[in-house]
Design an enzyme around this catalytic site. Structure first.
Site, short mmCIF file in Angstrom:
data_model
loop_
_atom_site.label_atom_id
_atom_site.label_comp_id
_atom_site.label_asym_id
_atom_site.label_seq_id
_atom_site.Cartn_x
_atom_site.Cartn_y
_atom_site.Cartn_z
CG HIS A 135 -2.22 -0.99 0.66
ND1 HIS A 135 -2.04 -2.10 1.24
CD2 HIS A 135 -3.53 -0.66 0.66
CE1 HIS A 135 -3.47 -3.03 1.37
NE2 HIS A 135 -4.30 -1.73 0.47
CE LYS A 139 -4.76 -0.16 4.65
NZ LYS A 139 -5.88 0.43 4.74
#
Length: 238
Positions: A135, A139
């Site tokens: 990610h 995140k």
């Protein structure tokens, strides 16, 4: 449909664009960058609130909506230790809450494929399973809520696995999750089954936030007029 947005960052703006495309009205935008409030008449007029914020803010946001009897659709992860309290609000106080760790239609199909492959692997003990998720650097939770949902899908269907771990030195009953944070990656999840002779991979890669945002708006459309605790399984009839 009148929609309130709680969280007006990149995801909130993407949700707004899709909601408007589908003929809905965004009546309130609650965020540190706006002046809108839960107490505003505009917010109270909303038929559904869509919430994408931070783990530490999410639960209070839900309560603010419930106090005004506004159904909630949320994709915030990292707060699930308080889910029993949300379930109680739905069962005892007639509130409506739609939660998904990932609103992408493709990811939810991927969830089902993951469970089915785990069931098959019960009969083939030569394979060990692990996971990698990637990610963007903003995140906050690690592993992602999507990765945890995938891990639970495996452990609930593969008898030799009971839980997950971020520790690379995992035990036989644990699923090792490798969590990577880099660049602006919307989300990549890979499940790997490894044996002495070959590997089997299933993989989902998001191209943008648009798929998540579309799913959130579809969830809001589904939630209007319904009660209780809802999920993507209800929406997709899986």
């Amino acid at each position: 449909m009148k929609i309130a947005l709680i969280g007006y960052g990149k995801m909130g703006k993407e949700i707004e664009a899709i909601a408007l495309e589908r003929g809905h009205e965004v009546v309130s935008r609650i965020d540190i960058s706006t002046n809108d409030s839960f107490d505003d008449t505009a917010f109270k007029s909303a038929e559904v609130a869509i919430e994408f914020t931070r783990p530490e803010a999410a639960y209070n946001n839900y309560l603010n909506c419930f106090e005004r009897n506004i159904p909630v659709v949320s994709g915030t992860t990292g707060w699930l230790d308080r889910m029993p309290e949300i379930e109680k609000e739905c069962k005892e106080n007639g509130q409506t809450f739609f939660y998904a760790s990932n609103f992408s239609l493709g990811v939810n199909i991927f969830f089902e494929l993951n469970k089915q492959l785990a069931r098959i692997m019960n009969k083939v003990k030569e394979y060990d399973v692990s996971m990698e998720e990637v990610h963007h650097t903003q995140k906050l939770d690690e592993p992602s809520g999507t990765a945890i949902t995938l891990a639970e899908g495996i452990s609930n269907n593969l008898e030799r696995k009971e839980t997950w771990t971020l520790d690379s030195d995992s035990k036989d009953n644990e699923i090792h999750i490798k969590a990577i944070r880099e660049g602006q990656v919307p989300g990549i999840h890979t499940i790997k089954y490894d044996s002495p002779v070959d590997e089997i991979h299933i993989h989902h890669s998001a191209k943008s936030r648009k798929g998540f945002a579309l799913g959130a708006v579809l969830a809001a459309e589904f939630t209007k007029g319904r009660n209780g605790l809802l999920s993507m399984n209800d929406l997709l009839n899986l």
